[in-house]
Each structure stands twice: as C-alpha cells, then as structure tokens.
Design a protein around this motif. Sequence first.
Motif, PDB file in Angstrom:
ATOM      1  N   LEU A  68       0.875  -1.173   0.000  1.00  0.00           N
ATOM      2  CA  LEU A  68       0.000   0.000   0.000  1.00  0.00           C
ATOM      3  C   LEU A  68       0.908   1.218   0.000  1.00  0.00           C
ATOM      4  O   LEU A  68       1.832   1.305   0.819  1.00  0.00           O
ATOM      5  CB  LEU A  68      -0.885   0.012   1.250  1.00  0.00           C
ATOM      6  CG  LEU A  68      -2.013  -1.012   1.275  1.00  0.00           C
ATOM      7  CD1 LEU A  68      -2.714  -0.964   2.616  1.00  0.00           C
ATOM      8  CD2 LEU A  68      -2.995  -0.741   0.172  1.00  0.00           C
ATOM      9  N   CYS A 122      -4.796   4.938   0.284  1.00  0.00           N
ATOM     10  CA  CYS A 122      -6.020   4.130   0.258  1.00  0.00           C
ATOM     11  C   CYS A 122      -7.162   4.894   0.902  1.00  0.00           C
ATOM     12  O   CYS A 122      -7.011   5.495   1.970  1.00  0.00           O
ATOM     13  CB  CYS A 122      -5.779   2.834   1.019  1.00  0.00           C
ATOM     14  SG  CYS A 122      -7.248   1.832   1.150  1.00  0.00           S
ATOM     15  N   VAL A 123      -8.314   4.888   0.204  1.00  0.00           N
ATOM     16  CA  VAL A 123      -9.475   5.584   0.736  1.00  0.00           C
ATOM     17  C   VAL A 123     -10.534   4.605   1.207  1.00  0.00           C
ATOM     18  O   VAL A 123     -11.687   4.973   1.375  1.00  0.00           O
ATOM     19  CB  VAL A 123     -10.062   6.536  -0.302  1.00  0.00           C
ATOM     20  CG1 VAL A 123      -9.078   7.654  -0.598  1.00  0.00           C
ATOM     21  CG2 VAL A 123     -10.427   5.798  -1.575  1.00  0.00           C
ATOM     22  N   ALA A 124     -10.141   3.324   1.358  1.00  0.00           N
ATOM     23  CA  ALA A 124     -11.045   2.297   1.882  1.00  0.00           C
ATOM     24  C   ALA A 124     -12.327   2.212   1.083  1.00  0.00           C
ATOM     25  O   ALA A 124     -13.410   2.159   1.637  1.00  0.00           O
ATOM     26  CB  ALA A 124     -11.341   2.551   3.363  1.00  0.00           C
ATOM     27  N   CYS A 125     -12.194   2.237  -0.252  1.00  0.00           N
ATOM     28  CA  CYS A 125     -13.383   2.196  -1.086  1.00  0.00           C
ATOM     29  C   CYS A 125     -13.857   0.778  -1.316  1.00  0.00           C
ATOM     30  O   CYS A 125     -14.917   0.560  -1.879  1.00  0.00           O
ATOM     31  CB  CYS A 125     -13.096   2.851  -2.421  1.00  0.00           C
ATOM     32  SG  CYS A 125     -11.937   1.910  -3.405  1.00  0.00           S
ATOM     33  N   ASN A 126     -13.034  -0.207  -0.964  1.00  0.00           N
ATOM     34  CA  ASN A 126     -13.424  -1.604  -1.081  1.00  0.00           C
ATOM     35  C   ASN A 126     -13.466  -2.137  -2.501  1.00  0.00           C
ATOM     36  O   ASN A 126     -13.873  -3.271  -2.714  1.00  0.00           O
ATOM     37  CB  ASN A 126     -14.776  -1.859  -0.427  1.00  0.00           C
ATOM     38  CG  ASN A 126     -14.598  -2.380   0.984  1.00  0.00           C
ATOM     39  OD1 ASN A 126     -13.768  -3.243   1.215  1.00  0.00           O
ATOM     40  ND2 ASN A 126     -15.365  -1.831   1.916  1.00  0.00           N
ATOM     41  N   LEU A 127     -13.053  -1.299  -3.463  1.00  0.00           N
ATOM     42  CA  LEU A 127     -13.104  -1.780  -4.841  1.00  0.00           C
ATOM     43  C   LEU A 127     -12.147  -2.949  -5.059  1.00  0.00           C
ATOM     44  O   LEU A 127     -12.450  -3.898  -5.776  1.00  0.00           O
ATOM     45  CB  LEU A 127     -12.741  -0.643  -5.797  1.00  0.00           C
ATOM     46  CG  LEU A 127     -13.863   0.356  -6.031  1.00  0.00           C
ATOM     47  CD1 LEU A 127     -13.378   1.483  -6.921  1.00  0.00           C
ATOM     48  CD2 LEU A 127     -15.040  -0.333  -6.680  1.00  0.00           C
ATOM     49  N   CYS A 128     -10.995  -2.879  -4.414  1.00  0.00           N
ATOM     50  CA  CYS A 128     -10.050  -3.984  -4.597  1.00  0.00           C
ATOM     51  C   CYS A 128     -10.613  -5.262  -4.012  1.00  0.00           C
ATOM     52  O   CYS A 128     -10.496  -6.338  -4.602  1.00  0.00           O
ATOM     53  CB  CYS A 128      -8.708  -3.636  -3.961  1.00  0.00           C
ATOM     54  SG  CYS A 128      -8.833  -3.141  -2.246  1.00  0.00           S
ATOM     55  N   LEU A 132     -10.925  -5.245   4.589  1.00  0.00           N
ATOM     56  CA  LEU A 132     -10.565  -3.959   5.183  1.00  0.00           C
ATOM     57  C   LEU A 132     -11.793  -3.335   5.810  1.00  0.00           C
ATOM     58  O   LEU A 132     -12.926  -3.741   5.551  1.00  0.00           O
ATOM     59  CB  LEU A 132      -9.963  -3.018   4.146  1.00  0.00           C
ATOM     60  CG  LEU A 132     -10.878  -2.578   3.015  1.00  0.00           C
ATOM     61  CD1 LEU A 132     -10.566  -1.158   2.630  1.00  0.00           C
ATOM     62  CD2 LEU A 132     -10.682  -3.488   1.825  1.00  0.00           C
ATOM     63  N   PHE A 154      -6.317  -3.248   7.183  1.00  0.00           N
ATOM     64  CA  PHE A 154      -6.270  -3.682   5.795  1.00  0.00           C
ATOM     65  C   PHE A 154      -5.478  -4.989   5.786  1.00  0.00           C
ATOM     66  O   PHE A 154      -4.323  -5.033   6.186  1.00  0.00           O
ATOM     67  CB  PHE A 154      -5.553  -2.636   4.948  1.00  0.00           C
ATOM     68  CG  PHE A 154      -5.776  -2.810   3.466  1.00  0.00           C
ATOM     69  CD1 PHE A 154      -6.621  -1.943   2.779  1.00  0.00           C
ATOM     70  CD2 PHE A 154      -5.158  -3.822   2.754  1.00  0.00           C
ATOM     71  CE1 PHE A 154      -6.840  -2.087   1.422  1.00  0.00           C
ATOM     72  CE2 PHE A 154      -5.379  -3.977   1.404  1.00  0.00           C
ATOM     73  CZ  PHE A 154      -6.222  -3.109   0.734  1.00  0.00           C
ATOM     74  N   CYS A 207      -8.115  -0.245  -8.226  1.00  0.00           N
ATOM     75  CA  CYS A 207      -7.921   0.825  -7.250  1.00  0.00           C
ATOM     76  C   CYS A 207      -7.986   2.205  -7.910  1.00  0.00           C
ATOM     77  O   CYS A 207      -7.233   2.482  -8.836  1.00  0.00           O
ATOM     78  CB  CYS A 207      -6.576   0.641  -6.565  1.00  0.00           C
ATOM     79  SG  CYS A 207      -6.277   1.910  -5.332  1.00  0.00           S
ATOM     80  N   PRO A 208      -8.847   3.100  -7.448  1.00  0.00           N
ATOM     81  CA  PRO A 208      -8.958   4.423  -8.056  1.00  0.00           C
ATOM     82  C   PRO A 208      -7.868   5.376  -7.603  1.00  0.00           C
ATOM     83  O   PRO A 208      -7.680   6.427  -8.200  1.00  0.00           O
ATOM     84  CB  PRO A 208     -10.327   4.903  -7.573  1.00  0.00           C
ATOM     85  CG  PRO A 208     -10.535   4.213  -6.295  1.00  0.00           C
ATOM     86  CD  PRO A 208      -9.835   2.897  -6.386  1.00  0.00           C
ATOM     87  N   THR A 209      -7.123   5.006  -6.566  1.00  0.00           N
ATOM     88  CA  THR A 209      -6.151   5.959  -6.022  1.00  0.00           C
ATOM     89  C   THR A 209      -4.718   5.486  -6.167  1.00  0.00           C
ATOM     90  O   THR A 209      -3.815   6.080  -5.590  1.00  0.00           O
ATOM     91  CB  THR A 209      -6.427   6.180  -4.532  1.00  0.00           C
ATOM     92  OG1 THR A 209      -6.186   4.944  -3.842  1.00  0.00           O
ATOM     93  CG2 THR A 209      -7.847   6.603  -4.285  1.00  0.00           C
ATOM     94  N   ALA A 264      -3.399   3.167  -4.758  1.00  0.00           N
ATOM     95  CA  ALA A 264      -2.864   2.849  -3.438  1.00  0.00           C
ATOM     96  C   ALA A 264      -2.269   1.449  -3.406  1.00  0.00           C
ATOM     97  O   ALA A 264      -1.149   1.249  -2.933  1.00  0.00           O
ATOM     98  CB  ALA A 264      -3.966   2.964  -2.399  1.00  0.00           C
ATOM     99  N   ILE A 265      -2.998   0.515  -3.942  1.00  0.00           N
ATOM    100  CA  ILE A 265      -2.544  -0.876  -3.863  1.00  0.00           C
ATOM    101  C   ILE A 265      -1.732  -1.175  -5.114  1.00  0.00           C
ATOM    102  O   ILE A 265      -2.142  -0.873  -6.215  1.00  0.00           O
ATOM    103  CB  ILE A 265      -3.762  -1.805  -3.671  1.00  0.00           C
ATOM    104  CG1 ILE A 265      -3.325  -3.203  -3.278  1.00  0.00           C
ATOM    105  CG2 ILE A 265      -4.629  -1.851  -4.901  1.00  0.00           C
ATOM    106  CD1 ILE A 265      -4.472  -4.010  -2.723  1.00  0.00           C
TER     107      ILE A 265
HETATM  108  S1  SF4 Z   1      -9.237  -0.110  -4.187  1.00  0.00           S
HETATM  109 FE1  SF4 Z   1      -7.512   1.140  -3.506  1.00  0.00          FE
HETATM  110  S2  SF4 Z   1      -8.411   2.789  -2.363  1.00  0.00           S
HETATM  111 FE2  SF4 Z   1     -10.010   1.279  -2.608  1.00  0.00          FE
HETATM  112  S3  SF4 Z   1      -9.826   0.037  -0.707  1.00  0.00           S
HETATM  113 FE3  SF4 Z   1      -8.564  -0.937  -2.244  1.00  0.00          FE
HETATM  114  S4  SF4 Z   1      -6.540  -0.105  -1.920  1.00  0.00           S
HETATM  115 FE4  SF4 Z   1      -7.937   1.249  -0.869  1.00  0.00          FE
END
Ligand code: SF4
Lengths: 175, 318, 170
Positions: free
Chosen positions: C41, C51-57, C68, C82, C99-101, C103-104
């Motif tokens: 991360l 990471c914005v904890a969007c849960n997309l991953c 997470l 996480f 991941c939109p940011t 982060a991962i």
């Molecule tokens: S997709 Fe990216 S931003 Fe969203 S929870 Fe996963 S690591 Fe975090």
Amino acid sequence: MSDLPFILFSLVAACAALMVVTRAVPVHALLYLVVLLLSLAGVFQALGAPFAAMLEIIIYAGAVMVLFVFVVMMLNLGRTDRDRERHWMAPGIWIGPAILSCLLLAALCITLRAMPPTAAPDTLVSIGPQAVGIMLYGPYVLSVELASFLLLAGLVSAFHIGRNIRGTGAATGEA
Amino acid sequence: MTAPMPVIIGVTLAVLLGLATFLTWFERRLLGLWQDRYGPNRVGPGGILQAVADGIKILFKQDWIPPFADRGVFVLAPAIGMMTVLLSFGVVPVTAFWSIAGNLNVGLLFVLAMMGMGVYGVVLAGWASNSKYALLGGMRAAAQMISYEVFMGLSVLGVVMQTGSFTMRDIVLAQSGLWFIVPQVLGCVVFTLAGVAETHRLPFDLPEGENELGAGFHTEYSGMKFGMFFLAEYAGVVLISALLVTLYLGGWQGPLLPPALWFGLKTGALVCLFILLRAALPRPRYDQLMALGWKILLPLSLLNIAATGAILLLHAPG
Amino acid sequence: MFGILRTLWLTFLHMGHRRVTVGYPEHKPPLPPRYRGRIILSRDPDGMERCVACNLCAVACPVDCISLQKAEQDGRWYPDYFRINFSRCIFCGMCEEACPTYAIQLIPDFEMSEYLRPNLVYEKEDLLISGTGKYPDYSFFRVAGVKIPGKDKGEAEREAPPVDIHTLLP
Ligand code: SF4
Ligand code: SF4
C-alpha cells in the motif's frame, strides 16, 4: 553326484506342476507354469542340451506364457470366477483321473523296469547350438520343412483372420 | 590374470548397481544440458550425491501395498524385473578375462531368454496392481515387448551367422578385424530400436505413458519397490548398451587403452545416445509403435538375415 | 527418418547453448518492473495514506483475499485495518487495476515464503510503505473534490469553484 542338478530341477518341476493344477487364481497357476517351464529348461541343461534349454525359456516361458498371461489379464476375472474355480477343486472331480494317472505311472515304471538297461554314456556330452543346427538341416531336414509349412499356413490364416475388411468393421487396423 | 569367480560376480554386481544409481543422476543432468537448463546440481559436487539422496529418500518412504492388489505377485514383480537384467549381465564379456560366463555356448540366447522373462516383471506388476492404468500399462508392455523381442532375436542372427557361434566372447573375437557395425548396419539399427523398446525407454515408453496412464504399470508402486523398477530400467539401459558394444562395436577391442576402459568408454557413449534419444524424440502413438515394428523392422531384419546368408554362401570356401 | 536424425543432431547441438534457467538463490532472475509480486500500500507525495477504503479492490479480487474496514478522520477516509491473505492471493493484479487511487500496487518481489500459514496474512503495517510506489506524482486528494483540512471544496486541480446556490444572479 552329477545327477544332483537333474534331480533338483525335476523335483521343482513336479512341485510346480502340482501347484499349477491346484491354484484357483489363473495368473498364479500360469506363474507356476512358468516356473515349471524354467525348471524343464534346467532339466534340459542338466541333460546336456543348452540350446534346447534356452529355446524352452525364450519360446515357451518367454513368449507363449506371456500371451497366456495377456489373455487372462484381458478376461478380467474376478472373485466369482475364483470361487467357481475352487468349487471345481472338489475331490469328487479329480479323484478319478488321479487314480487312473497313478495306474498309468505304475504301468510305466513296470515297463521301464522290464526293459534291458541301455549302456549309459560315461560322460555327459553337451550338445551345442552348432551341433543342433547341423542335425536339423542334415538328417531331419524333412521335418524342419514340414514344420515351416505348418508355420506358414498358420501365418497365412492369421493374416486372413486379421485383415481389415473395409466397411464391415470386422477388424480395425490403423487407417 | 583371471580373477576368482566370486570376485568377478561381486565386482560386476557392485559396479552395475552403482552405475544404475549413478545414471539416475547422470541422465537428469544430461537431459538438462540438452534442454538448456541445469538439472540436479545441488547435492555434492555437481549434484552427484543427488543419486544417494534419492536412494535414502526412497528407502525411507512408506512402502505401501494397495489393499486391492495381489500381494504375492505384487512383491514378486519388481524382483523379476531386476533379476533378469542382472542375470543377463552374466554373459557379457567385459574383457577377455573378465566375465562371469562369457564362454557360455548359448550366451546370446541366454540374454534373449532373460529379456523374455523380463516381460513378466512389467506384465505381472500391471496385473497385480489391480488397477486400470496399471493393467493397461501391463498389457501394452506385453504386446510391445513380445513383438520387439522377435526383432531383437532376428537382428542378432546376422552377427551369429557371421561368427558361427552364440558365444559372446567368440563374437567379440570375430570382430578383431572389422567391427560388425559395418557389415551388419541394418541389424545394428534394428537391435538398437528393439533395445529401446525392450527397456521401455522414452521414445517407446508406452507402458508407462505418464500423460495418459498415470505411470503405467508401476502406478501403484511406492518406496523401494518402485525404486527397483527404476533401477532395473537404468540397468537395462546399461545392458543394452553393453550388448550393442559386444555385438556390433568390437567389445573390448581398441588401440592403446586397456580393454576394460575401451568397453567402458563405448558403453558410456551408447548410454549417452540413449539419453539423447529421450531428450529429442516424442513418444509415438501405440499403433505407430506396432506398425513400425511389424511393417518396417521385421522385413528389415529378415532382409538382413537373407543378405548376410547369401553373402556368406558366396564367400564360403569351397 | 531423416527428420528424426536431424532432431537428434539439433538436440545434441544444444549442449553448447546458453542455459535459459538460472541457479536461483545465488543468481536472481531479472524481474521486469511491472512483475506482479508482493502487494504494497503506497502513500501519496504528501506522505498520507493513499487508500481511501473504497473496497473496490476487495470486490475485484477473484479469490476474496482482501479484507478492510473503513475509518474516517477530518474528512479523509482511510482503512482502519487492511488485511491481505497471501496464502490465497493469486497475484492476478486485479486489485491494482481496480484501485482508483493507485494505493494498492504489486511489486517485483516474490520471496515471501513462511513456515506457518498464519504468517502469510499481512496486516496494514506490513503492507504500508513510506513511498509512492510506481506513481510518484499522483495524489488522489489533490484532484478529488472532497474537502480535507488545508484544501476546501473547489480548490482541487482543474476544479471550478462550487456554484453558490444562495444567490440567484447569473
Ligand atoms: S481499491 Fe484502492 S483505495 Fe479502494 S480500498 Fe482498495 S486499496 Fe484502498
Ligand atoms: S492480486 Fe489478485 S488475488 Fe491478489 S489480492 Fe489482488 S486481486 Fe486479490
């Protein structure tokens, strides 16, 4: 004590023969048959005929018996067959032939006794492959030819049976 | 110069078993070399102790006999496979003075007989395992080995005709002028192919056929019983190579070097050839294997016999 | 027949070829920068968690090995915990794609064997690095229209100030 190998091989052969008839599992019986043939080869060797001994192993033990085993494997015999085989071992079935065979053996012994003893050769001569070949193609050439005729006939008929009759599916060879 | 018989037997046996074990490593290294990779190179210098490590591993593995197997035959089969190969070595003359029974007047026939018996090891293993794959492997082995035994027998007849003897030592001595590979080149090729099929080595390893039969006839084997099959295969490779050397490549004869070394060198080269075959060739289909045998090798070997006979007759004195 | 001999000869010639494999622990094979290995991360250039904890991953993961929990602080979302279970991860890179940011991220490192399976469950402390990973300049909160301390609505890059709905004038 030059007879010792001969006696040993014969004993093994006799025991193996007994086992062959009493086994319920066909493959076991066949295995004992192989042992029997091997000990027969030993007997030949002891009698001074190594060529015959080797042929015995190659042809009978090595080829014919493998085919037997092959067929038995294909048949896929199970427990039921084994039980039926056991059932056939009932004394009522084998006792008659056994008695008759014993009588035959006795008769054989008596006649052999009655025969005048031939002068046994003092030393055992080993007959090598060359001698066998010369004999075969010398005095016995006619029988060799007859045997080869027979084999040729067998070959031709095997070809006839196994030929690929197009469209009938009688035998499937490769395309 | 002649050593006492127990010494000869003991040394031959030890060398043979050692060699078979060594080959399990050597083959993997050589295959690696030919396939642009390393192969086992970790244990000991160059990885040579891998064979020992494998041996230890296989000895301590659980030796499992499947409950559905025919116990007696199951145990017997690998022993047969190993025995017949080892027995065959009895008649191979390493040098003029070093052989167990190189003088046996039916030496070559003895080898053929032992090969014939060797079939049982495989077939019975297939039957006794009492499982489909093993059975199929055993059946393939039976058909394949019986057929190829025929060609093997026929192909060596040319040599026997030229020598006029089945004795291995006489065959070698008859090659002091010209190696038999020159006049008997057809026979040599047929013998090699049949040898590959007899030891069910890779191009012709349909009885094992990993990708279709699991492991073929030894699917159900584990531990040292499997190890016996394994070693028997490598001992078989050495045997076929040694036979080829004896029959076609002049045995121990050669200039300068001592005879035993010549024998070893030739055999070693042939073993490498066997491994090369494995590295290079794909496995044929089963019917292709049989067709190759009966439609090509059989006529070839018969032709070889006829031609040899005719030439011998033409050159016969008187 | 000739083909077979040719095959044999060509295979024999391979004796002189260079080996394509390497002896691993001594010689490491060169891995391309986009190799998909251990997951990390990353942080944005300001040193904050990306990471914005969007849960997309977690949703994208085909083997469901990411878990997470969202937490919030001053308008920024971040994962409370996480967790990636690497004994399940198949290193497919789906999470990185989703991941939109940014982060991962998957990095070229695969040497993560463990004797105990639970040790393969990596927590956020194990995953979070202090750098930006493959995207040095990207910062999600600088381009997103969320209000965080030090950046009000409408102050993000290429963002127009918000419309004042209390005035009717055009
Ligand atoms: S997709 Fe990216 S931003 Fe969203 S929870 Fe996963 S690591 Fe975090
Ligand atoms: S690489 Fe694939 S399996 Fe591993 S965490 Fe990401 S999405 Fe899941």
